[in-house]
Design a protein around this motif. Structure first.
Motif, mmCIF file in Angstrom:
data_model
loop_
_atom_site.group_PDB
_atom_site.id
_atom_site.type_symbol
_atom_site.label_atom_id
_atom_site.label_comp_id
_atom_site.label_asym_id
_atom_site.label_seq_id
_atom_site.Cartn_x
_atom_site.Cartn_y
_atom_site.Cartn_z
ATOM 1 N N ASP A 1 46.981 -7.195 2.727
ATOM 2 C CA ASP A 1 46.422 -7.156 4.081
ATOM 3 C C ASP A 1 46.395 -8.507 4.786
ATOM 4 O O ASP A 1 46.511 -8.589 6.008
ATOM 5 C CB ASP A 1 45.015 -6.549 4.058
ATOM 6 C CG ASP A 1 44.199 -6.951 2.839
ATOM 7 O OD1 ASP A 1 44.536 -7.977 2.202
ATOM 8 O OD2 ASP A 1 43.243 -6.235 2.507
ATOM 9 N N GLN B 1 50.172 2.445 4.880
ATOM 10 C CA GLN B 1 49.145 1.658 4.207
ATOM 11 C C GLN B 1 48.819 2.309 2.874
ATOM 12 O O GLN B 1 48.774 3.538 2.767
ATOM 13 C CB GLN B 1 47.883 1.599 5.073
ATOM 14 C CG GLN B 1 46.700 0.870 4.448
ATOM 15 C CD GLN B 1 45.406 1.166 5.196
ATOM 16 O OE1 GLN B 1 44.928 2.288 5.184
ATOM 17 N NE2 GLN B 1 44.853 0.156 5.859
ATOM 18 N N TYR C 1 50.304 -3.061 2.947
ATOM 19 C CA TYR C 1 50.970 -2.497 4.121
ATOM 20 C C TYR C 1 52.489 -2.556 3.992
ATOM 21 O O TYR C 1 53.044 -3.511 3.456
ATOM 22 C CB TYR C 1 50.556 -3.259 5.378
ATOM 23 C CG TYR C 1 49.110 -3.046 5.748
ATOM 24 C CD1 TYR C 1 48.718 -1.928 6.476
ATOM 25 C CD2 TYR C 1 48.127 -3.935 5.337
ATOM 26 C CE1 TYR C 1 47.395 -1.716 6.814
ATOM 27 C CE2 TYR C 1 46.795 -3.733 5.656
ATOM 28 C CZ TYR C 1 46.441 -2.619 6.390
ATOM 29 O OH TYR C 1 45.120 -2.400 6.709
ATOM 30 N N VAL D 1 48.668 4.432 9.174
ATOM 31 C CA VAL D 1 47.814 3.331 9.609
ATOM 32 C C VAL D 1 47.174 3.704 10.940
ATOM 33 O O VAL D 1 47.863 4.053 11.895
ATOM 34 C CB VAL D 1 48.616 2.029 9.751
ATOM 35 C CG1 VAL D 1 47.693 0.871 10.108
ATOM 36 C CG2 VAL D 1 49.362 1.717 8.458
ATOM 37 N N LEU E 1 42.371 -0.243 10.020
ATOM 38 C CA LEU E 1 42.794 -1.642 10.177
ATOM 39 C C LEU E 1 41.590 -2.548 10.415
ATOM 40 O O LEU E 1 41.752 -3.739 10.676
ATOM 41 C CB LEU E 1 43.744 -1.784 11.365
ATOM 42 C CG LEU E 1 45.255 -1.641 11.125
ATOM 43 C CD1 LEU E 1 45.998 -1.801 12.442
ATOM 44 C CD2 LEU E 1 45.750 -2.660 10.118
ATOM 45 N N LEU F 1 51.716 0.822 15.697
ATOM 46 C CA LEU F 1 51.468 1.692 14.550
ATOM 47 C C LEU F 1 52.431 2.869 14.576
ATOM 48 O O LEU F 1 52.548 3.578 15.574
ATOM 49 C CB LEU F 1 50.021 2.222 14.563
ATOM 50 C CG LEU F 1 48.907 1.198 14.716
ATOM 51 C CD1 LEU F 1 47.550 1.900 14.680
ATOM 52 C CD2 LEU F 1 48.991 0.131 13.641
#
Length: 309
Positions: free
Chosen positions: A81, A99, A207, A272, A277, A304
């Motif tokens: 991250d 993710q 990610y 995601v 987030l 995204l």
């Protein structure tokens, strides 16, 4: 909330010739990508789209996203991250593709078995090795803050996992902060002791990213990648011994080490959203406060990908 854009699976390709060769960057610790490569399933799924895949290995997440920013690769396998925050600070135009749900125990601060250090507070004035901008970098910041210390209180050594392991074993480091499978290998092979892991400190979400240019041109490729990652994640968690046996020769590690490492990772692949987030802003603010980022960031100022929308 940031200026979040989105890309939808099956959307029309951007004008011009869509890329036919997809350059995929990954790390040794990119488990699901390693599984897809060894099984050949991603290439099989991309072939009907007329797409060929080229593989590019990197030592850690920061050089991987630097390559994405410089248009040397199109897709990035999983990075921790923290890494996208540094890429954003460098002006990268990122699209978050997927993710992995949190895996806080899959990274830790290690000391040698005979180390006199008993707590994170004992790191004051000590030499601590870790990979710059990796998830472990944020874990270290969070752990130091909880112990009443700042980054200035330690002597940092920016090292790749391979160099960190060597320095740790020869006693050049007082502590080493690293992630799995390197974490499990150090525990089982070198008897390393965990001073603190990410529990209550850092969620450690990983990610998968694309350059926004590529995401706009090939949303069909993103759709295939997302579906294959989901499938691979379920297979690894549902077949721990088989997964470890598959990865052992690729990683050059004993299957028992890999099985332990994989048990700590969620491998739960999900879309995601702005909500998941949320920790990104906390990470960005922590690095800015320590003057490790050149400017304050809005961590949600990204695009995204929306699978299946």
């Amino acid at each position: 909330m940031g200026a979040i854009g989105s890309f939808v699976a099956g959307a029309a390709l951007a004008q011009g010739t869509a890329p036919r060769t997809v350059r995929l960057g990954y790390q040794k610790s990119s488990t699901l990508i390693a599984v897809l490569r060894l099984q050949g399933s991603l290439e099989q799924r991309l072939a009907p789209l007329g797409v060929k895949l080229s593989w590019h290995e990197f030592t850690s997440g920061l050089p991987l996203l630097e390559a994405l920013n410089l248009d040397n690769i199109d897709l990035s396998a999983d990075v921790a991250d923290t890494v996208p925050v540094f890429a954003q600070a460098a002006g990268a135009q990122l699209t978050f593709v997927a993710q992995e749900a949190p895996s806080p125990t899959a990274q830790a601060i290690l000391v040698r078995a005979d180390s006199p250090l008993k707590s994170v507070a004992d790191l004051k004035g000590k030499r601590v090795g870790f990979s710059k901008a990796a998830g472990v970098h944020y874990l270290l910041l969070a752990a130091l803050e909880k112990a009443g210390l700042s980054f200035a209180d330690i002597d940092p050594a920016y090292l790749t996992p391979a160099d960190g392991r060597a320095a740790f074993e020869r006693g050049s480091l007082d502590a080493w902060v690293v992630w799995d499978p390197f974490l499990s290998a150090a525990q089982k092979q070198a008897g390393a002791r965990v001073l603190a892991d990410g529990t209550g400190l850092a969620s450690y979400q990983r990610y998968y990213l694309a350059s926004t240019r590529f995401a706009q041109a090939r949303p069909d490729v993103l759709g295939v990648l997302y579906a294959e990652l989901e499938k691979a994640g379920r297979w690894v968690k549902g077949n721990p011994r088989e997964a470890a046996a598959l990865l052992a020769p690729f990683w050059g590690l004993d299957a028992a080490i890999i099985e332990q490492a994989n048990a700590r990772r969620s491998y739960a692949v999900r879309a995601v959203t702005p909500q998941n987030l949320s920790e990104q802003q906390k990470i960005a603010d922590a690095f800015f406060a320590e003057k490790l980022l050149p400017r304050r960031l809005n961590a949600l100022d990204v695009a995204l990908y929306q699978p299946g929308a």
